[in-house]
Design a protein around this motif. Structure first.
Motif, mmCIF file in Angstrom:
data_model
loop_
_atom_site.group_PDB
_atom_site.id
_atom_site.type_symbol
_atom_site.label_atom_id
_atom_site.label_comp_id
_atom_site.label_asym_id
_atom_site.label_seq_id
_atom_site.Cartn_x
_atom_site.Cartn_y
_atom_site.Cartn_z
ATOM 1 N N PHE A 28 -28.128 21.690 -21.679
ATOM 2 C CA PHE A 28 -26.731 21.986 -21.493
ATOM 3 C C PHE A 28 -26.296 23.588 -21.350
ATOM 4 C CE2 PHE A 28 -25.862 17.626 -23.038
ATOM 5 C CZ PHE A 28 -25.494 17.066 -21.796
ATOM 6 N N ASP A 101 -16.254 17.141 -24.758
ATOM 7 C CA ASP A 101 -15.779 17.372 -23.483
ATOM 8 C C ASP A 101 -16.925 18.451 -22.862
ATOM 9 O OD1 ASP A 101 -15.112 18.022 -20.934
ATOM 10 O OD2 ASP A 101 -13.067 18.159 -21.436
ATOM 11 N N ARG A 103 -18.481 19.069 -20.067
ATOM 12 C CA ARG A 103 -18.207 19.750 -18.762
ATOM 13 C C ARG A 103 -17.304 20.922 -19.104
ATOM 14 N NH1 ARG A 103 -17.326 15.206 -14.308
ATOM 15 N NH2 ARG A 103 -18.890 13.675 -14.825
ATOM 16 N N ARG A 107 -18.251 24.891 -18.723
ATOM 17 C CA ARG A 107 -17.623 25.531 -17.501
ATOM 18 C C ARG A 107 -17.068 26.895 -18.500
ATOM 19 N NH1 ARG A 107 -14.916 26.333 -13.181
ATOM 20 N NH2 ARG A 107 -12.641 26.549 -13.004
ATOM 21 N N TYR A 123 -26.616 17.805 -13.880
ATOM 22 C CA TYR A 123 -25.429 18.447 -14.483
ATOM 23 C C TYR A 123 -24.457 19.271 -13.277
ATOM 24 C CZ TYR A 123 -21.955 19.233 -17.327
ATOM 25 O OH TYR A 123 -20.824 19.428 -18.016
ATOM 26 N N GLU A 124 -25.258 19.805 -12.333
ATOM 27 C CA GLU A 124 -24.597 20.704 -11.407
ATOM 28 C C GLU A 124 -23.815 19.816 -10.616
ATOM 29 O OE1 GLU A 124 -27.481 23.057 -9.730
ATOM 30 O OE2 GLU A 124 -27.359 24.570 -11.398
ATOM 31 N N ASP A 126 -22.641 16.948 -11.345
ATOM 32 C CA ASP A 126 -21.430 16.459 -11.976
ATOM 33 C C ASP A 126 -20.187 17.278 -11.977
ATOM 34 O OD1 ASP A 126 -22.808 14.234 -12.454
ATOM 35 O OD2 ASP A 126 -23.134 14.610 -14.574
ATOM 36 N N THR A 127 -20.584 18.854 -11.843
ATOM 37 C CA THR A 127 -19.585 19.525 -12.085
ATOM 38 C C THR A 127 -18.822 20.109 -10.840
ATOM 39 O OG1 THR A 127 -21.249 21.531 -12.170
ATOM 40 C CG2 THR A 127 -20.462 20.789 -14.282
ATOM 41 N N TYR A 130 -15.044 20.259 -10.250
ATOM 42 C CA TYR A 130 -14.453 21.235 -11.088
ATOM 43 C C TYR A 130 -14.565 22.470 -10.147
ATOM 44 C CZ TYR A 130 -14.440 18.443 -15.424
ATOM 45 O OH TYR A 130 -13.890 17.448 -16.423
#
Ligand SMILES: [Zn+2]
Length: 133
Positions: A28, A101, A103, A107, A123-124, A126-127, A130
């Motif tokens: 992460f 949280d 994410r 960030r 993960y990239e 998923d973000t 944002y």
């Protein structure tokens, strides 16, 4: 991975599951200490186990051995505020992490450290929502 698979793996081999979980925690933050940004070599229980802290993702953050050892049984946020490398963005990231949280936590860590690299490709994805915001 489907939730059903995870349950299955856990039942089958708890140690394997535990190792995967530890790995995912380091992933992460791109294997960097959540407190100071150095390479993370350990998992720190934010609320120490001696005070009833659980080994859940929300309570476990990647930490270098120096931070992990120095923090010991102190309250993480309180301890962190006293450190020379204190960064309010990281403090916010830790708080977000504790609230589950991840994410937002990641960030904020990226904001604190522009060189921060996320190793987890999924993960990239998923973000991305944002980044557009
Ligand atoms: Zn550290």
């Amino acid at each position: 991975m489907h939730i059903n698979d995870a349950v299955f793996l856990e039942d089958l081999c708890p140690k394997f599951r535990f190792r995967q979980w530890r790995k995912s925690i380091h992933k992460f933050t791109g294997k960097s200490c959540i407190y100071c940004g150095k390479p993370s070599e350990s998992i720190d229980h934010v609320l120490p186990r001696s005070q009833g802290g659980l080994s859940t993702t929300e309570n476990c953050v990647p930490a270098c051995l120096s931070c992990n050892g120095d923090k010991s049984d102190e309250n993480a946020l309180y301890w962190y505020r006293k450190q020379k490398f204190y960064d309010p963005r990281r403090a916010m990231a830790i708080r977000a992490w504790l609230e589950g949280d991840l994410r937002l936590a990641i960030r904020l860590l990226q904001w604190a450290n522009p060189n921060f690299e996320v190793n987890n490709k999924n993960y990239e994805k998923d973000t991305s929502e944002y980044k557009a915001a």
